[in-house]
Design an enzyme around this catalytic site. Sequence first.
Site, short mmCIF file in Angstrom:
data_model
loop_
_atom_site.label_atom_id
_atom_site.label_comp_id
_atom_site.label_asym_id
_atom_site.label_seq_id
_atom_site.Cartn_x
_atom_site.Cartn_y
_atom_site.Cartn_z
N ASP A 38 0.87 -1.18 0.00
CA ASP A 38 0.00 0.00 0.00
C ASP A 38 0.90 1.22 0.00
OD1 ASP A 38 -2.07 2.02 0.93
OD2 ASP A 38 -3.25 0.22 1.24
N CYS A 61 4.45 0.66 -1.40
CA CYS A 61 4.63 0.61 -2.85
C CYS A 61 3.46 1.31 -3.53
CB CYS A 61 4.66 -0.88 -3.29
SG CYS A 61 4.68 -1.14 -5.08
N SER A 141 -15.61 -3.23 -10.28
CA SER A 141 -16.66 -2.47 -9.56
C SER A 141 -17.99 -2.69 -10.26
CB SER A 141 -16.33 -0.97 -9.57
OG SER A 141 -17.47 -0.23 -9.16
N TYR A 154 -13.13 6.45 -13.66
CA TYR A 154 -13.16 5.27 -12.79
C TYR A 154 -13.80 4.09 -13.52
CZ TYR A 154 -14.32 2.44 -8.64
OH TYR A 154 -14.44 1.43 -7.72
#
Length: 255
Positions: A38, A61, A141, A154
């Site tokens: 993260d 990272c 998603s 997104y």
Amino acid sequence: MDQRHAGKIAVISGAARGIGQAYATRLASEGADIVVTDIRPGDETVAKVNALGRQAISVTCDVGDPAQVEALGREVESAFGRCDILVNNAGLIPNQHFDDVSFEDWRRIMATNLDAVFLMSKRFVPGMKTRGFGRIINIASNTFGQMAPGLTHYIASKGGVVGFTRALATDLGKFGITVNAIAPGLTRTPGTLELGDSYRGLPQEALYAAVAAKQAIPRQQTPDDLVGTLSFLASADSGFMTGQTLYVDGGLVRV
Ligand SMILES: NC(=O)c1ccc[n+]([C@@H]2O[C@H](COP(=O)([O-])OP(=O)(O)OC[C@H]3O[C@@H](n4cnc5c(N)ncnc54)[C@H](O)[C@@H]3O)[C@@H](O)[C@H]2O)c1
């Protein structure tokens, strides 16, 4: 709990909090050792994994950066020798009408949500091929299936994740590596809470309630609603299933 992931090493991006942290604790509770990666410190997740009796390391990272992903790969190999289960979960959730999206905004979303899935797969697939086993789980998603407002970049990035998942599965199937995706619905996490009161044009609590009311299972989604599907996709039980995207959203989107 059933130790279905005993002896396996899981690398989970974006696991410092939210859905990624829930994935880490679930896989650890079933026997996996965990690499938390993260841009935020992953100590809280490491402590949760250790409390379950499993080993964990936290590696800072930016998974959209090729050099940092290469350095992550070296750290994973030096600490655990390999990656068996790769969970590409890190993601940025914006709230920005198309009129306001600059090319820089577009690139930032694409780098974290889509470039990273490519970079992490490139880094860890060769080892999986050598060992003849791998599980790659990409987090998409359900907005890709329902087209919520303010999310053009997104949704484009998550559509890319779905397409990449389908395509990579074809190239890797003969090597014992499966590639699948999970498409969550609106989930109460730090990431969505930070979006505040204008996300999708509604005050925050009204939005969570309105989305829940549209679902076949009309209650608000939490990270715990996602972990069973992740565990299945990471396990031997899903070994003949690849290239799929599973919508885990209370039945809001049907494909
Ligand atoms: N929460 C939802 O409603 C929802 C719905 C559908 C899909 N998703 C997806 O689920 C995933 C996790 O979302 P969440 O709600 O837990 O978000 P979150 O913001 O709570 O957690 C995401 C984590 O990713 C990390 N991260 C961000 N950019 C990174 C980078 N470049 N490199 C490494 N780590 C990075 C963050 O530091 C954070 O810890 C995302 O891919 C998101 O798009 C979430």
